[in-house]
Enzyme design. Structure first.
Site, PDB file in Angstrom:
ATOM      1  N   CYS A   1      -0.529 -16.311  26.614  1.00 28.55           N
ATOM      2  CA  CYS A   1      -1.129 -15.115  27.210  1.00 28.55           C
ATOM      3  C   CYS A   1      -0.331 -13.875  26.825  1.00 28.55           C
ATOM      4  O   CYS A   1       0.675 -13.955  26.111  1.00 28.55           O
ATOM      5  CB  CYS A   1      -1.201 -15.240  28.735  1.00 28.55           C
TER       6      CYS A   1
ATOM      7  N   CYS B   1       3.361 -13.772  27.486  1.00 25.50           N
ATOM      8  CA  CYS B   1       4.182 -14.461  26.481  1.00 25.50           C
ATOM      9  C   CYS B   1       4.526 -13.518  25.341  1.00 25.50           C
ATOM     10  O   CYS B   1       5.689 -13.409  24.930  1.00 25.50           O
ATOM     11  CB  CYS B   1       3.432 -15.669  25.922  1.00 25.50           C
TER      12      CYS B   1
ATOM     13  N   ASP C   1      -9.561  16.152  -1.970  1.00 24.42           N
ATOM     14  CA  ASP C   1      -9.134  16.650  -3.274  1.00 24.42           C
ATOM     15  C   ASP C   1     -10.383  16.788  -4.150  1.00 24.42           C
ATOM     16  O   ASP C   1     -11.318  16.001  -4.021  1.00 24.42           O
ATOM     17  CB  ASP C   1      -8.150  15.656  -3.889  1.00 24.42           C
TER      18      ASP C   1
ATOM     19  N   ASP D   1      -6.735  10.829  -4.804  1.00 26.92           N
ATOM     20  CA  ASP D   1      -6.698   9.698  -5.739  1.00 26.92           C
ATOM     21  C   ASP D   1      -5.517   9.708  -6.685  1.00 26.92           C
ATOM     22  O   ASP D   1      -5.204   8.691  -7.300  1.00 26.92           O
ATOM     23  CB  ASP D   1      -7.979   9.680  -6.583  1.00 26.92           C
TER      24      ASP D   1
ATOM     25  N   ASP E   1      -1.521  13.716  -5.113  1.00 29.99           N
ATOM     26  CA  ASP E   1      -2.070  13.693  -3.754  1.00 29.99           C
ATOM     27  C   ASP E   1      -1.188  12.916  -2.782  1.00 29.99           C
ATOM     28  O   ASP E   1      -1.388  12.981  -1.574  1.00 29.99           O
ATOM     29  CB  ASP E   1      -3.476  13.061  -3.748  1.00 29.99           C
TER      30      ASP E   1
END
Length: 839
Positions: free
Chosen positions: A12, A15, A449, A648, A652
């Site tokens: 649970c 734990c 971008d 990309d 960036d």
């Protein structure tokens, strides 16, 4: 540095909280995240790794830990075997429990049933179980039926009491305490029955025979087992995305070794190996095609259903499927570096991570079980003090113990995150953490971008303007000169020449004027290609209409190349970085979601404004150098906005890191992908919109799960303790056990609803439209030049149902894209009317 461990013995949220707390105390540990759902733990170290110290800390907390090795991560075979064995054991427990519980309930409840409905008691029943004279038989039969249930479910008692000794009580502790108290009281009642019968006190014997609680203990254990079984089955569905990815990983590869074809394990492929792919083969590792052409089904990795055509020089992705041709591929990434291996790792790490919203549940889980035990004891004492019977007070305490559910709290966040990240992976959206999911849901500004993200990232010819020459002559002369140039725009012209199948001419006496243009001799004629100032400096008269056209094209963000032959302007070729397919659609979706869209670019303001207007962005910031992008992101964040940055390239990466959440286009650079919180395997901004939608739905699901988990325990525990007794309602412990079992199942089932989330709605609509479009190739005789090609193109595109007609002069062919079926007779009639003949 991070290490991953498998933690055993957790049942649970208490734990997982205990393990997290124990490991978090270690000086060498920077951060620890324990996932109850997957039984895993990820530890991030401050300096050097100390796996032994971590394992010892887990063991001292009362649980087991094993470091996950590379072999375990790769195959998933051991995991499947363990799951299969667990399923088998749980089914045995379930069958045995139900098989003995049903007769136990019949025996225990029958006398009450006959009395309540005033029914005649069957003779055999009256002689065996009914009345004070059969009270001992009645009790002993229940003990006999209860014993197998206790034996097969002994894990609750072993784990529960061991947790008390380790001072880390958990859900097993609550179950063990509740059922043990019921059993101990039942045995006590049996002695009292014997005492009553031995001393002629038949009333005492009957009183205790009605309050044995053996059936309550059996019901608690059986219903908890039923709930655990249903929970386990439901939880397994949440990890189906990871399982599917592991199953996709090819096991073998056909490589060329010493000139021969050899089948080896995919793990044995090394960088530089050449492997073969036949139709239907799955790609074992990432690579580059060195021979042949074919199409690949990349849906498993990118979520894109349409096959992608590839040829020599193109990259192939591991776990994608070769659809048609035969190709030879050189391996470029193997083992854990392949796309599919990295994808599996990303999804596993994300599912094992936590969202910030789960912190409250974690804090409560750490003190939940001790608090419940205290409430149970208090309710027992209070009911005794107000004059209720010992049996009544005991029933209230047992009800409190068995109705409380720490599991629901512990599962609320991880099940939603696991299902959400799995759903994202299926659609080409790789979310690296639970925090990224929560952040995605809260953003209000998207910064994109321009080059390579909003646009294709490479210049292409967009306009051909001719003066006194045809398009073929304009392209041929320009291509001959630009072939000798290294300018980026030269490639765009040469690609257009190839696309239109225009014959090549030869240039000589090439000369380049930096920043202005180029010139050369073609067929003894002087050809100039460049800007207006270059033309004027070369003594070429530029007419006013040419100047106006150049200005018009420049205002649209295009770069006009003016072309002159000798002293006369013969045309203008406009070149631009085209907007990617789907960008405009994605921007519209952002706005529909109430998001502000900002475009960043290093281009000049005029070009930037043109692209901004074309895609529909709210704002553009132009002339931004790579190191300035991160500053722009920081400034927008400081103004109070939650920012998502989409990029990309290498330039960036700082901005992706600076944003609240960074999203990297999957075909971008490795640095950008590593810097981002979300990786998009498709080079389409619609994936960003899908990611935001998914983030919002996952966060809403987490909130729903947490609400119901808190609500269930907040309402259930007081009712079990007896707050409704004054109005005539007292909760039976058996119903409390049933409610506890169902609460966890409900939380998991609610999270599973995320599997039905519909992403790519707009994309799928456009794909359906594309599928409706049909391609057809016809052959036309009589075409000699670009004028001929233009006439045939115009005639065919005038036909209803013909979307476009691409003419290839060298092959005398025309490729038609049709939106409606068009008969050959209709096509032939249009071609002949234009003065040509269709074969």
């Amino acid at each position: 540095m991070k290490s991953k461990f498998t933690v055993s013995g957790m049942s649970c949220a208490a734990c997982s909280a205990r393990v997290e707390k124990s490991v978090g105390k270690l000086l060498c540990v920077k951060e620890v995240s324990v996932n109850l759902l997957t039984g895993s733990m990820v530890v991030e170290y401050k300096d050097g790794a100390d796996d032994d110290a971590v394992i010892n800390a887990v063991v001292s907390a009362g649980y087991g830990a094993v470091k996950v090795g590379k072999n375990q991560e790769k195959s998933g075979i051991d995991v499947k075997k363990v799951e299969k064995d667990d399923d088998k054991r749980m089914k045995v427990r379930l069958i045995v429990s139900i098989a003995f519980w049903i007769p136990l309930m019949i025996i225990a409840m029958s006398n009450m049933f006959f009395d309540y409905f005033h029914l005649a008691v069957p003779d055999f029943w009256a002689k065996s179980f009914y009345g004070h004279e059969n009270a001992v038989t009645f009790a002993l039969t229940q003990i006999i039926l209860l014993t197998p249930i206790v034996v097969v479910n002994r894990k609750y008692f072993i784990g529960g009491f061991k947790a008390i000794i380790k001072k880390s009580p958990n859900m097993d502790t609550l179950v063990a305490l509740g059922s043990s108290v019921a059993i101990v009281y039942g045995i006590f009642a049996l002695y009292m029955i014997g005492y009553g019968l031995g001393h002629g006190n038949h009333a005492m014997a009957m009183e205790y025979s009605c309050d044995l609680y053996f059936e309550s203990a059996g019901t608690i254990l059986t219903l908890i087992t039923v709930g655990k079984y249903l929970e386990a089955r439901s939880k397994r569905k949440t990890s189906e995305a990871i399982t599917k990815l592991i199953d996709l990983t090819p096991k073998t590869a056909t490589v060329i070794r010493n000139g021969e074809e050899v089948v080896i394990n995919a793990e044995e492929v090394v960088v530089g190996d050449v492997f073969l792919l036949k139709p239907g083969d799955s790609v074992p590792v990432d690579g580059e095609i060195i021979e042949g052409r074919t199409s690949f089904d990349e849906s498993a990795v990118t979520g894109e259903s349409i096959p992608v055509e590839k040829q020599e020089g193109d990259k192939v992705i591991s776990a994608t499927i070769n659809k048609s041709g035969f190709v030879k591929v050189r391996a470029t990434r193997v083992g854990e570096d392949t796309t599919i291996s990295r994808l599996i790792k990303l999804v596993e790490e994300a599912s094992a991570s936590k969202a910030p919203i789960s912190k409250l549940a974690d804090k409560i889980s750490g003190v939940f079980v001790p608090t419940v035990v205290i409430i149970a004891v208090i309710s027992f004492i209070v009911w005794l003090c107000v004059g209720r019977t010992f049996e009544f007070a005991l029933a209230r305490a047992i009800s409190v113990l068995v109705i409380s559910c720490p599991c629901a709290l512990g599962l609320a966040t991880p099940v939603a995150i696991m299902v959400g990240t799995g759903k994202g992976a299926e659609n080409g959206i790789l979310i690296k953490s639970g925090e990224a999911i929560q952040t995605l849901a809260g953003i209000d500004t998207v910064i994109i971008d321009k080059t390579g993200t909003a646009t294709e990232g490479k210049p292409t010819v967009t306009d051909l303007v001719c003066y006194n020459v045809d398009e073929e002559r304009l392209i041929a002369l320009t291509g001959a000169v630009e072939k000798m140039s290294e300018h980026p725009l030269a490639e765009a012209v040469l690609n257009e020449q190839k696309r239109l199948s225009v014959p090549e001419l030869t240039a000589k006496d090439f000369e380049a004027v930096f920043g202005k243009g180029v010139k050369a001799k073609v067929d003894e004629e002087s050809v100039f290609v460049g800007n207006l100032s270059f033309m004027e400096e070369s003594g070429i008269i530029v007419e006013e209409n040419v100047k106006e056209k150049v200005k018009e094209l420049a205002l649209k963000g295009k770069t006009p190349l003016v072309v002159a032959e000798n002293a006369r302007i013969i045309g203008i070729i406009a070149v631009a970085d085209r907007v990617k397919k789907g960008t405009v659609e994605a921007i519209d979706r952002f706005k529909a979601m109430g998001l502000r869209v900002v475009m960043l670019t290093g281009d000049n303001q005029i070009t930037a404004e043109a692209v901004k207007n074309e895609i529909g962005a709210d704002e553009v910031i132009a002339g931004v150098l790579p190191d300035g992008k991160a500053k722009v992101v920081e400034e927008i964040k400081k103004s109070g906005h939650k920012v998502a940055m989409v990029g990309d390239g290498i330039n960036d990466a700082p901005a992706l890191t600076a944003a609240d959440v960074g999203l990297a286009i999957g075909d971008g650079t490795d640095i950008a992908i590593e810097s981002a919180d979300v990786v998009l395997t498709k080079s389409d901004l619609n994936s960003v919109a899908d990611g935001i939608i998914l983030g919002r739905k996952v966060l809403r699901n987490i909130k729903e799960n947490l609400f119901w988990a808190f609500f269930y325990n907040s309402v259930g525990i007081p009712i079990a303790a007896g707050v409704l007794v004054p109005v005539g309602f007292a909760l039976n412990p058996m119903f409390g056990a049933a409610a506890m079992s169902l609460s966890s199942v409900c939380v998991v089932c609610n999270a599973l609803r995320l599997r039905g989330v519909k992403l790519n709605k707009n994309n799928k609509k456009s794909q359906k439209k594309e599928k409706k479009n049909m391609n057809k190739t016809i052959y036309v005789d009589g075409m000699m030049c670009m004028h001929c090609a233009g006439a045939v193109k115009k005639a065919l595109e005038a036909i209803n149902g013909v979307k476009s007609a691409e003419v290839n002069l060298s092959e005398k062919s025309v490729t038609l894209e049709l939106t409606l079926p068009v008969s050959d007779e209709t096509l032939r009639a249009a071609v002949e009317k234009a003065g040509y003949k269709m074969r």
